[in-house]
Design a protein around this motif. Structure first.
Motif, PDB file in Angstrom:
ATOM      1  N   GLY A  30       0.037   6.630   3.428  1.00  0.00           N
ATOM      2  CA  GLY A  30      -1.437   7.349   3.732  1.00  0.00           C
ATOM      3  C   GLY A  30      -2.429   6.283   3.396  1.00  0.00           C
ATOM      4  N   GLY A  31      -2.323   5.192   2.821  1.00  0.00           N
ATOM      5  CA  GLY A  31      -3.586   4.254   2.469  1.00  0.00           C
ATOM      6  C   GLY A  31      -3.688   3.394   3.794  1.00  0.00           C
ATOM      7  N   SER A  32      -4.685   2.413   3.556  1.00  0.00           N
ATOM      8  CA  SER A  32      -5.179   1.555   4.514  1.00  0.00           C
ATOM      9  C   SER A  32      -5.029   0.053   4.150  1.00  0.00           C
ATOM     10  CB  SER A  32      -6.676   2.047   4.744  1.00  0.00           C
ATOM     11  OG  SER A  32      -6.939   3.658   5.134  1.00  0.00           O
ATOM     12  N   LEU A  33      -4.983  -0.484   5.233  1.00  0.00           N
ATOM     13  CA  LEU A  33      -5.357  -1.863   5.209  1.00  0.00           C
ATOM     14  C   LEU A  33      -5.966  -2.472   6.307  1.00  0.00           C
ATOM     15  CD1 LEU A  33      -1.430  -3.462   4.264  1.00  0.00           C
ATOM     16  CD2 LEU A  33      -3.798  -3.352   2.664  1.00  0.00           C
ATOM     17  N   ARG A  34      -6.740  -3.490   6.134  1.00  0.00           N
ATOM     18  CA  ARG A  34      -7.402  -4.362   7.425  1.00  0.00           C
ATOM     19  C   ARG A  34      -6.915  -5.742   7.445  1.00  0.00           C
ATOM     20  NH1 ARG A  34     -13.598  -5.844   8.628  1.00  0.00           N
ATOM     21  NH2 ARG A  34     -13.397  -7.289   6.946  1.00  0.00           N
ATOM     22  N   SER A  46       4.878   1.633   0.688  1.00  0.00           N
ATOM     23  CA  SER A  46       5.871   2.540  -0.326  1.00  0.00           C
ATOM     24  C   SER A  46       5.819   4.180   0.034  1.00  0.00           C
ATOM     25  CB  SER A  46       5.541   2.382  -1.672  1.00  0.00           C
ATOM     26  OG  SER A  46       4.013   2.755  -2.262  1.00  0.00           O
ATOM     27  N   SER A  47       6.843   4.717   0.026  1.00  0.00           N
ATOM     28  CA  SER A  47       6.712   6.168   0.179  1.00  0.00           C
ATOM     29  C   SER A  47       6.576   6.925  -1.070  1.00  0.00           C
ATOM     30  CB  SER A  47       8.024   6.417   0.916  1.00  0.00           C
ATOM     31  OG  SER A  47       9.165   6.039   0.230  1.00  0.00           O
ATOM     32  N   VAL A  75       0.827  -1.222   0.059  1.00  0.00           N
ATOM     33  CA  VAL A  75      -0.167   0.049  -0.041  1.00  0.00           C
ATOM     34  C   VAL A  75       0.952   1.341   0.041  1.00  0.00           C
ATOM     35  CG1 VAL A  75      -0.107  -0.010   2.666  1.00  0.00           C
ATOM     36  CG2 VAL A  75      -1.857   1.007   1.210  1.00  0.00           C
ATOM     37  N   GLN A  76       0.422   2.243  -0.602  1.00  0.00           N
ATOM     38  CA  GLN A  76       1.218   3.520  -0.587  1.00  0.00           C
ATOM     39  C   GLN A  76       1.034   4.359   0.775  1.00  0.00           C
ATOM     40  OE1 GLN A  76      -0.452   6.042  -3.879  1.00  0.00           O
ATOM     41  NE2 GLN A  76       1.365   5.493  -5.102  1.00  0.00           N
TER      42      GLN A  76
END
Length: 117
Positions: free
Chosen positions: A14-18, A116-117, A11-12
């Motif tokens: 600022g993104g989200s994961l669950r 990833s930044s 994920v980039q």
């Protein structure tokens, strides 16, 4: 009790994961559960915990305000919602259940989170 963690990925920032932790066995609903993470070459560190009712939670400082731990005992599943992800959150995440003093009795296999930044 067997635990299976899933939901990791790339994920980039600022993104989200669950993340999800599916448990076998009815006794899971009686146990405190936790999410840990491990950086390469480092020891696992606790990220968040939730009691068996789902009402009492704890977070490490870096996770406060961004991560939410929860559980659905009817589904034998625990969750870790991670928002506003940062590169320093990249690690392998493990779920665990049944706290025993300073460790847990049951562990999942780990799911890799890459940011990833």
């Amino acid at each position: 009790v067997q635990l299976q963690a899933s939901g990791g990925g790339l994920v980039q920032a600022g993104g989200s994961l669950r993340l999800s932790c599916l448990a076998s066995g009815r006794s899971f609903r009686n146990y405190e559960m936790a999410w840990f993470r491990r950086y390469p070459g480092k020891e696992r560190e606790p990220v968040a915990t939730v009691d068996w009712t789902g009402s009492s939670t704890w977070y490490r400082d870096s996770a406060k305000g961004r991560f939410t731990i929860s559980r659905d005992n009817a589904k034998n599943t625990g969750y870790l919602q991670m928002n506003s992800l940062k590169p320093e959150d990249a690690a392998t995440y493990f779920c665990a259940a049944q706290r025993l003093d300073d460790t847990y009795a049951y562990w999942g296999q780990g799911t890799l989170v890459t940011v990833s930044s």
